[in-house]
Design an enzyme around this catalytic site. Structure first.
Site, short mmCIF file in Angstrom:
data_model
loop_
_atom_site.label_atom_id
_atom_site.label_comp_id
_atom_site.label_asym_id
_atom_site.label_seq_id
_atom_site.Cartn_x
_atom_site.Cartn_y
_atom_site.Cartn_z
CB ILE A 1 43.99 41.14 47.29
CG1 ILE A 1 42.99 42.10 48.19
CG2 ILE A 1 43.48 40.23 46.20
CD1 ILE A 1 42.68 43.12 46.83
CG ASP A 2 49.28 40.41 49.60
OD1 ASP A 2 48.83 39.49 50.30
OD2 ASP A 2 50.17 40.33 48.69
CE LYS A 3 48.48 48.20 56.00
NZ LYS A 3 49.42 48.33 57.16
CB THR B 1 47.17 44.01 46.62
OG1 THR B 1 48.58 43.54 46.68
CG2 THR B 1 46.96 43.83 45.39
NE ARG C 1 53.96 41.80 47.84
CZ ARG C 1 53.69 41.96 48.93
NH1 ARG C 1 52.75 41.57 49.61
NH2 ARG C 1 54.77 42.45 49.69
#
Length: 342
Positions: free
Chosen positions: A151-153, A155, A254
């Protein structure tokens, strides 16, 4: 005597650090500018140095910094030393462990933590913590120990880690077959027309901004992506939604929510850090700015994760609490929505 100039090194003696394929919509663009768009935290000087040293290859040929990248080009950046992720340093970083046995580990990742090392993030990542916590993690197809998904930084939320080769293969198959359950909670700008729905649209890199992804509704490029959403709470100029992933593409929620016209709250990369809905009143602007301070990242949390255990065959389902920053921001909007209703 061997020349110290590494431009004489063959491709076999170098290690690949980055590989990109120029999209179909790519207009001719100098390779140094192309890579500046692609690689986060990269300076033009570093990229030009790489070109001078013969470390940039396009379609398996060395190119200079003024080479113009065209649609379909395979661009690679190579160096003498292995990528940093292959020189992983174990770091005693605390992990929020939700579940662990001899096959799998489920962790709750905090916002702000990068999942694996990359350009500009060489330490303090989840992977640095994992290799300290567990010895001999199996590599995935990209050579990254234990990682099945990411998962994104900015998130927060749940991730499953494979501790054995068997678990890695089994979980990778489950993700490939889309049989895992992944639910996210997101706060988005605006009021959605429908209470629930499905967003379908292939996702690929935005040719005008390589750090963004975008939807290609005609399907001319990109990977298929499907997100199911449901409204949880309407809060005036923002809405709290649940998003269930059928596929797992980069920035999927997103990008899909932006495509629907409802960018995630305070998502700087996609323009959600501006006031997209609401009034022009100074008090309202101040209110939103205060919300941004409370929640200084995109409002996205991986709340639920479900999969079949690799050896027992049991269905496992994990839930995590919405973190304080998102919860406090929701609370602020609840108060504001009451004022609107009044």
């Amino acid at each position: 005597m061997m020349d110290s100039d590494t431009s004489d090194l063959s491709q076999d003696e170098l290690f690949e650090h980055y590989r990109f394929e120029a999209s179909k919509g790519q207009e001719p663009l100098r390779v140094d500018k192309f890579l500046m768009n692609f690689i986060e935290n990269a300076t033009r000087n570093k990229i030009q140095q790489a070109a001078k040293q013969g470390h940039i290859w396009v379609n398996n040929k060395q190119v200079k910094q003024n080479y113009r990248v065209k649609a379909g080009d395979q661009v690679k950046v190579l160096f003498e030393h292995p990528p940093y992720e292959f020189l992983l340093t174990p770091e005693a970083i605390p992990l929020d462990v939700v579940f662990e046995d001899d096959q799998v580990l489920v962790v709750n990742k905090p916002a702000g933590m990068v999942v694996h090392p990359g350009h500009g993030n060489y330490s303090g990542t989840l992977l640095n913590a994992l290799v300290h916590h567990i010895k001999d993690l199996p590599n995935n197809s990209s050579g990254r120990p234990g990682l099945v998904h990411r998962i994104d930084k900015d998130t927060s939320g749940l991730l499953v880690i494979a501790k054995t080769d068997m678990a890695m293969a089994n979980l990778a198959q489950q993700f490939f077959e889309k049989s895992t359950e992944r639910e996210y909670v997101a706060l988005v700008w605006g009021s959605l027309k429908e209470d629930e729905g499905t967003i379908e649209g292939p996702i690929a890199r935005n040719p005008k901004n390589r750090l963004q992804m975008m939807v290609f509704p005609e399907g001319e490029q990109g990977k298929d992506a499907i997100t199911h959403y449901k409204v949880l709470q309407r809060l005036g100029y923002v809405t709290l939604v649940s998003c269930k992933l059928e596929t797992g593409r980069t920035h999927q929620i997103r990008v899909h929510m932006k495509h629907l016209g409802h960018t995630l709250f305070n998502d700087g990369r996609y323009g959600g850090d501006k006031i997209l809905k609401g009034t022009t009143f100074t008090k309202y602007k101040q209110f939103v700015e205060n919300c941004f301070k409370i929640l200084p990242r995109q409002a996205l949390h991986a709340r639920t994760l479900g999969f079949i255990h690799p050896t027992t065959g049991k269905q496992l389902l994990f839930d995590s609490q919405i973190p304080d920053d998102i919860a406090k921001c929701i609370e602020k909007w609840e108060g504001y929505a009451k004022h609107l209703d009044g």
